[in-house]
Design a protein around this motif. Structure first.
Motif: not given
Length: 173
Positions: A12-13, A16
């Motif tokens: 997810e990091q 994003s």
């Protein structure tokens, strides 16, 4: 979900704020807008206009002298245009724009999957390296204990000095 909370958080990091994803997303949005424009070209074009004019004229009066007359002129226009697609140019243009939008959507999905796969691969390599390090540390501890016990046996005469040298060589390797 990849079944590992830490890996999920890392993916997810990475997803994003990634510039490659931002670029692919912008291209996908542009293609979607172009597809909407191309589809709209096949619809009738309607325009509505309104106007107002004030006009001053001099007309001869009853006595023959000029009399000023002010006239208001109001107009309302409605224009409807529609291009007949006899040769299929508009439908082909619309289909091409739709295909471009679908391709850009797939490109965006592929970029996201590629980044997630790279993060997962690096994460698994790190987990593997940590497991190898832990195994190596346990192996050294075990060989150290074996060498200590064999050297104790050599010291009391129960084992030959060659056994002690072999245990030390195993520990060193």
């Amino acid at each position: 979900s990849l079944g590992d909370a830490q890996l999920n958080a890392l993916v997810e990091q990475a997803l994003s704020g990634n510039p490659s994803i931002a670029q692919s997303l912008a291209q996908q949005r542009m293609a979607a807008a172009q597809a909407r424009i191309s589809a709209a070209d096949r619809l009738p074009q309607v325009s509505l206009g309104a106007g107002s004019a004030r006009q001053r004229q001099s007309l001869p009066g009853l006595d023959g002298s000029p009399t000023p007359v002010i006239g208001n002129n109001q107009s309302l226009t409605l224009d409807i245009r529609w291009e007949l697609d006899m040769w299929g140019r508009l439908s082909a243009k619309s289909a091409a724009a739709q295909a471009q939008w679908l391709a850009s959507s797939e490109q965006l999905r592929a970029v996201r999957q590629s980044i997630a796969a790279q993060v997962a691969r690096l994460y698994l390599q790190t987990v593997h390296a940590r497991a190898q390090l832990e195994l190596s540390q346990r192996t050294v501890q075990t060989l150290s204990e074996i060498a200590r016990q064999i050297n104790n046996r050599v010291h009391v005469g129960i084992a030959s000095p060659a056994d002690g040298q072999l245990a030390s060589a195993n520990l060193e390797s």
